[in-house]
Design a protein around this motif. Structure first.
Motif, PDB file in Angstrom:
ATOM      1  N   GLN A 208      80.470  10.849  48.446  1.00  0.00           N
ATOM      2  CA  GLN A 208      81.349  12.251  48.490  1.00  0.00           C
ATOM      3  C   GLN A 208      81.314  12.666  47.204  1.00  0.00           C
ATOM      4  OE1 GLN A 208      84.770  12.979  47.699  1.00  0.00           O
ATOM      5  NE2 GLN A 208      84.983  14.600  48.900  1.00  0.00           N
ATOM      6  N   GLN A 209      81.597  11.700  46.212  1.00  0.00           N
ATOM      7  CA  GLN A 209      81.730  12.284  44.891  1.00  0.00           C
ATOM      8  C   GLN A 209      80.574  12.625  44.276  1.00  0.00           C
ATOM      9  OE1 GLN A 209      83.661   8.766  43.197  1.00  0.00           O
ATOM     10  NE2 GLN A 209      85.775   9.530  43.644  1.00  0.00           N
ATOM     11  N   THR A 210      79.605  11.986  44.414  1.00  0.00           N
ATOM     12  CA  THR A 210      78.284  12.727  43.725  1.00  0.00           C
ATOM     13  C   THR A 210      77.736  13.957  44.371  1.00  0.00           C
ATOM     14  OG1 THR A 210      77.588  10.105  43.720  1.00  0.00           O
ATOM     15  CG2 THR A 210      75.874  11.566  43.187  1.00  0.00           C
TER      16      THR A 210
ATOM     17  N   ARG B 221      79.537  16.126  45.412  1.00  0.00           N
ATOM     18  CA  ARG B 221      80.300  17.170  44.899  1.00  0.00           C
ATOM     19  C   ARG B 221      79.940  17.323  43.607  1.00  0.00           C
ATOM     20  NH1 ARG B 221      86.782  17.250  45.263  1.00  0.00           N
ATOM     21  NH2 ARG B 221      86.412  19.087  44.112  1.00  0.00           N
ATOM     22  N   LYS B 222      79.497  16.508  42.792  1.00  0.00           N
ATOM     23  CA  LYS B 222      78.796  16.906  41.454  1.00  0.00           C
ATOM     24  C   LYS B 222      77.670  17.699  41.381  1.00  0.00           C
ATOM     25  CE  LYS B 222      80.236  12.679  38.998  1.00  0.00           C
ATOM     26  NZ  LYS B 222      79.830  11.289  38.847  1.00  0.00           N
ATOM     27  N   VAL B 223      76.858  17.314  42.484  1.00  0.00           N
ATOM     28  CA  VAL B 223      75.556  18.288  42.482  1.00  0.00           C
ATOM     29  C   VAL B 223      75.882  19.516  43.181  1.00  0.00           C
ATOM     30  CG1 VAL B 223      73.358  18.391  43.785  1.00  0.00           C
ATOM     31  CG2 VAL B 223      74.205  15.967  42.889  1.00  0.00           C
ATOM     32  N   ASP B 224      76.829  19.784  44.020  1.00  0.00           N
ATOM     33  CA  ASP B 224      77.320  20.949  44.545  1.00  0.00           C
ATOM     34  C   ASP B 224      77.951  21.950  43.264  1.00  0.00           C
ATOM     35  OD1 ASP B 224      77.076  21.892  46.892  1.00  0.00           O
ATOM     36  OD2 ASP B 224      79.030  20.587  47.667  1.00  0.00           O
ATOM     37  N   ARG B 225      78.519  21.133  42.580  1.00  0.00           N
ATOM     38  CA  ARG B 225      79.483  21.914  41.338  1.00  0.00           C
ATOM     39  C   ARG B 225      78.149  22.503  40.234  1.00  0.00           C
ATOM     40  NH1 ARG B 225      82.956  18.178  38.835  1.00  0.00           N
ATOM     41  NH2 ARG B 225      83.924  18.199  41.018  1.00  0.00           N
ATOM     42  N   GLU B 226      76.802  21.560  40.354  1.00  0.00           N
ATOM     43  CA  GLU B 226      75.911  22.038  39.308  1.00  0.00           C
ATOM     44  C   GLU B 226      75.073  23.167  40.092  1.00  0.00           C
ATOM     45  OE1 GLU B 226      75.619  21.384  36.441  1.00  0.00           O
ATOM     46  OE2 GLU B 226      73.632  21.638  35.990  1.00  0.00           O
TER      47      GLU B 226
ATOM     48  N   LYS C 172      72.122  15.811  49.028  1.00  0.00           N
ATOM     49  CA  LYS C 172      72.487  16.321  47.497  1.00  0.00           C
ATOM     50  C   LYS C 172      72.779  15.213  46.747  1.00  0.00           C
ATOM     51  CE  LYS C 172      74.995  20.508  49.100  1.00  0.00           C
ATOM     52  NZ  LYS C 172      76.297  20.874  49.556  1.00  0.00           N
ATOM     53  N   THR C 173      73.357  13.906  47.297  1.00  0.00           N
ATOM     54  CA  THR C 173      73.306  12.896  46.682  1.00  0.00           C
ATOM     55  C   THR C 173      71.774  12.437  46.172  1.00  0.00           C
ATOM     56  OG1 THR C 173      75.292  12.081  47.782  1.00  0.00           O
ATOM     57  CG2 THR C 173      74.275  10.433  46.315  1.00  0.00           C
ATOM     58  N   PHE C 174      71.094  12.133  46.934  1.00  0.00           N
ATOM     59  CA  PHE C 174      69.598  11.989  46.720  1.00  0.00           C
ATOM     60  C   PHE C 174      69.271  12.915  45.454  1.00  0.00           C
ATOM     61  CE2 PHE C 174      64.984  12.691  46.917  1.00  0.00           C
ATOM     62  CZ  PHE C 174      64.569  11.689  46.723  1.00  0.00           C
ATOM     63  N   LEU C 175      69.358  14.249  45.497  1.00  0.00           N
ATOM     64  CA  LEU C 175      68.803  15.246  44.381  1.00  0.00           C
ATOM     65  C   LEU C 175      69.489  14.786  42.975  1.00  0.00           C
ATOM     66  CD1 LEU C 175      68.600  18.446  46.488  1.00  0.00           C
ATOM     67  CD2 LEU C 175      66.910  17.197  45.535  1.00  0.00           C
ATOM     68  N   SER C 176      70.716  14.027  43.193  1.00  0.00           N
ATOM     69  CA  SER C 176      71.532  13.721  41.986  1.00  0.00           C
ATOM     70  C   SER C 176      70.245  13.187  40.745  1.00  0.00           C
ATOM     71  CB  SER C 176      72.699  13.206  42.288  1.00  0.00           C
ATOM     72  OG  SER C 176      72.483  11.854  42.307  1.00  0.00           O
ATOM     73  N   GLU C 177      69.484  12.559  41.296  1.00  0.00           N
ATOM     74  CA  GLU C 177      68.478  11.637  40.785  1.00  0.00           C
ATOM     75  C   GLU C 177      69.313  10.414  39.537  1.00  0.00           C
ATOM     76  OE1 GLU C 177      66.196  14.524  38.847  1.00  0.00           O
ATOM     77  OE2 GLU C 177      65.067  15.012  40.507  1.00  0.00           O
ATOM     78  N   ILE C 178      70.438  10.028  39.830  1.00  0.00           N
ATOM     79  CA  ILE C 178      71.012   9.194  39.348  1.00  0.00           C
ATOM     80  C   ILE C 178      70.358   7.995  39.199  1.00  0.00           C
ATOM     81  CG2 ILE C 178      73.442   7.906  39.104  1.00  0.00           C
ATOM     82  CD1 ILE C 178      74.755  10.409  40.087  1.00  0.00           C
ATOM     83  N   LYS C 179      70.487   7.203  38.279  1.00  0.00           N
ATOM     84  CA  LYS C 179      69.526   5.754  38.352  1.00  0.00           C
ATOM     85  C   LYS C 179      70.285   4.990  39.486  1.00  0.00           C
ATOM     86  CE  LYS C 179      68.360   2.356  35.078  1.00  0.00           C
ATOM     87  NZ  LYS C 179      69.240   0.968  35.435  1.00  0.00           N
ATOM     88  N   ASP C 180      69.364   4.383  40.212  1.00  0.00           N
ATOM     89  CA  ASP C 180      69.739   3.469  41.461  1.00  0.00           C
ATOM     90  C   ASP C 180      70.597   4.196  42.456  1.00  0.00           C
ATOM     91  OD1 ASP C 180      68.643   1.434  39.963  1.00  0.00           O
ATOM     92  OD2 ASP C 180      70.280   0.322  39.342  1.00  0.00           O
ATOM     93  N   ILE C 181      70.647   5.524  42.610  1.00  0.00           N
ATOM     94  CA  ILE C 181      71.153   5.940  43.745  1.00  0.00           C
ATOM     95  C   ILE C 181      70.618   5.698  45.113  1.00  0.00           C
ATOM     96  CG2 ILE C 181      69.860   8.385  43.753  1.00  0.00           C
ATOM     97  CD1 ILE C 181      73.744   7.995  43.807  1.00  0.00           C
ATOM     98  N   GLU C 182      68.986   5.377  45.058  1.00  0.00           N
ATOM     99  CA  GLU C 182      68.490   4.791  46.209  1.00  0.00           C
ATOM    100  C   GLU C 182      69.108   4.009  47.066  1.00  0.00           C
ATOM    101  OE1 GLU C 182      66.975   5.129  43.205  1.00  0.00           O
ATOM    102  OE2 GLU C 182      65.236   6.463  43.277  1.00  0.00           O
TER     103      GLU C 182
END
Lengths: 417, 258
Positions: free
Chosen positions: B115-117, B119-124, B75-85
């Protein structure tokens, strides 16, 4: 289908149903059967109205024609309003078509009482049955149980519905007699008792035969109107607690009275809806159900009313200041949940994290703990935030720190400037 | 700092992680190929997605992590946030370096970030399950457009497949230009270009089922009727239904036009 007529009916019958606040669509785990339509799960709120309440079910009355004359209700017999009634097919079509477009989780059907309790109940059951058997609809169905309906009908309703509810309406028998002369608490409690017995019997049966049909898998709930009559929070919460303990209720809903009548037994039209009080009652309700609080820790004879300006958990902590401060690295989970500003999720995270290292003030901030209130009640290794503040001082600090949206409602006096 | 570029897929990222270990790349900085730039004194390492390598990383992670933590990683990967890699790389390195399970050590910044990221993706994801509004076309296809902040389409597939098993549906992500199509048998990913502005009434009539307009207006009527004016709370309303979702919500369109 006559477009204008159905639109008018929907507006009348949705408008009349909106004062029932129950909106939950969770607690049932109905699977999609034979590639049919729908299922139920944790419940989804598909929309939120401009008053901020969630819309998860198509909440309508079958009809707003009613032979009863309950003073607090829009649909009361003596009220001069437009009346309407849906046909069975209309309700089925609306439910299915709304559901297919992902507008709703299912149907919440209630009704004014016409002819008799049994007659009304039969019509409600007919709709639920048609949805389940003819449309293979597996979405959520909540049926209102008409008080006084026969035990057989209640039993049948539970076969098709996920949740059943009987509204207790008023916190005391006396208020009910005053405002709803046609209803008695006895018939309501009887209906709840029938439901409880049937639900328990079904759960036992399910343990033995997995394939046994489910009876109201999401259990039963109830609601009472708050602020129309002079009951204290003590009376309200003791009653709610009784429902949870004795009737295994899933939920008790508190509906702040929205003035709909010029009746002099009730608050006048234009009186503000007691939204803060309603909110505090829900907070107290959560403490009862999830935080292991005893009802007499929240309200008791010395404190029969919930504080309006602070939440019930903070009130409790201030009354029991001798228990604090607690060592965040030592305190057990049950007590941790009771610290103001720390909820169930945070308590779990703290417990998990302190297995690895000692928790510091910084960690707590990063975990998203509401430090502005928590800091008065905990300490970590080397940080003691506060000296011996008195409870009233702590309350002042927290209030001046926080920015409650309800602030304008706290003061009983009018501000001049 | 050495740049490690990959193709943007999850398998690609896991391959990159594998090669960081394989080639002992020091101070690695992972980024997508199309935005990769080489720092002055660093080298560029191009990763070619290799399933045997990504599978090996995944297998190792499965030994170390719970199902839930693995899901959080994805899920964190799917957030596509910059530099998440690079957060994910550090997280994986931290997990693999420890003998005991560290996925619940929320005092570690990367664990907390995951954990936080997630959760954001989960919410979306949850919002998309709530805010998808299907419109029924003449040939009985239920069609919806979404514009989610994160790439949650892969996460909602099962929900809609389980729920709407007896109708053909298509959910199209207008930002990432990819859709999910269910043909009564299975869900498939489809790539296409769509006109995302189908809110126009005339177009509605041409494409959509004759009942579609009726049910949209009934839903709008219902949405207005259940509102209790005496309890108006706009702040809460917007908090639950942020404005950026309104363009695809049938019940909010009526208000947009006014």
């Amino acid at each position: 289908m006559n477009t204008d007529r159905i639109t008018e009916k929907l507006s009348i019958l949705a408008d009349a149903a909106k004062y029932d606040v129950s909106c939950s669509s969770s607690g049932s785990n109905r699977k999609n059967k034979n590639k049919g339509l729908g299922n139920t799960g944790n419940g989804i709120c598909h929309a939120y109205t401009e008053d901020g309440r969630c819309v998860s079910l198509l909440k309508i009355l079958l009809t707003n024609v009613c032979i009863f004359d309950c003073a607090y209700c829009v649909s009361r017999k003596s009220n001069d309003i437009k009346r309407a009634a849906f046909t069975v097919q209309e309700v089925v079509d609306l439910t299915i078509n709304f559901y297919r477009r992902n507008y709703i989780e299912g149907l919440f059907l209630s009704s004014g009482i016409f002819t008799s309790a049994d007659y009304t109940m039969e019509r409600l059951i007919k709709i639920a049955k048609k949805l389940r058997t003819e449309e293979n609809f597996n979405g959520y169905i909540h049926l209102k149980t008409i008080p006084g309906a026969s035990e057989e009908l209640i039993k049948e309703a539970g076969l098709w519905a996920d949740r059943l509810s009987v509204n207790v309406e008023m916190p005391t028998e006396k208020s009910l007699a005053l405002l709803a002369p046609d209803k008695t608490q006895k018939t309501m409690l009887q209906s709840m008792e029938h439901l409880k017995t049937a639900i328990i019997a079904n759960r036992e049966e399910k343990k033995l035969f997995k394939k046994a049909p489910s009876f109201a898998p999401a259990g039963q709930s109830t609601q009472m109107v708050i602020g129309a009559t002079p009951e204290t929070d003590l009376e309200i919460l003791y009653l709610a607690n009784g429902f949870y303990k004795k009737f295994n209720m899933k939920r008790v809903y508190y509906s702040g009275y929205v003035p709909v009548s010029n009746d002099n037994r009730l608050p006048a039209i234009g009186t503000p809806v007691p939204m803060v009080r309603e909110n505090r009652l829900y907070q107290a309700d959560w403490l009862l159900r999830f935080y292991g609080f005893n009802v007499n820790e929240i309200v008791n004879l010395e404190n029969p009313l919930l504080d309006i300006d602070i939440d019930p958990k903070l009130s409790w902590a201030l009354r029991n200041i001798h228990l604090f401060p607690l060592d965040i690295n030592m305190v057990d989970y049950q007590l941790l949940m009771r610290v103001p500003g720390i909820g169930i999720q945070s308590a779990k995270k703290i417990c998990a994290a302190r297995k690895f290292s000692r928790i510091t003030w910084e960690h707590l901030k990063k975990l998203g703990i509401a430090m502005n209130r928590t800091k008065y009640f905990i300490h970590t290794d080397n940080v003691f935030e506060k000296k011996d503040w008195q409870p009233w001082q702590i309350k002042q600090f927290i209030l001046s720190d926080g920015n409650s949206k309800y602030k304008p409602n706290f003061s009983p006096q009018i501000n001049l400037f | 700092m050495n740049t490690v570029s990959y193709d943007g897929s999850f398998d690609g990222l896991l391959t990159a992680v594998f090669e960081v270990y394989e080639y002992k790349i020091e101070q690695p900085f992972i980024c997508k190929t199309n935005i990769a730039s080489v720092s002055l004194f660093g080298k560029l390492h191009c990763v070619h997605t290799d399933e045997t390598k990504s599978d090996r990383v995944l297998k190792k992670l499965k030994d170390k992590l719970s199902r839930n933590a693995l899901l959080q990683l994805r899920k964190t990967f799917l957030s596509e946030i910059k530099d998440i890699e690079n957060v994910l790389l550090r997280y994986i390195q931290y997990v693999l370096a420890n003998k005991i399970s560290v996925e619940n050590n929320f005092s570690h910044p990367d664990v907390l970030m995951l954990q936080q990221t997630s959760r954001k993706v989960d919410r979306e994801k949850h919002r998309m399950e709530a805010f998808v509004r299907f419109q029924c076309t003449k040939d009985n296809l239920y069609y919806a457009i979404i514009q989610p902040d994160y790439n949650v389409l892969p996460l909602v597939s099962k929900h809609f497949e389980d729920r709407y098993a007896d109708q053909r549906w298509l959910i199209y992500d207008g930002i990432r230009k990819v859709g999910l199509y269910y043909d009564l048998e299975k869900v498939e990913e489809v790539f296409m270009h769509f006109e995302t502005d189908l809110n126009n009434k005339d177009q509605l009539k041409a494409i959509y089922d004759e009942k579609e307009e009726l049910y949209q207006s009934l839903w709008q009527q219902y949405f207005q009727s259940v509102n209790i004016k005496a309890r108006k709370n706009t702040k809460l309303h917007i908090q639950h239904m942020p404005k950026r979702y309104w363009r695809n919500l049938v019940e909010k369109k009526v208000f947009n036009k006014q």
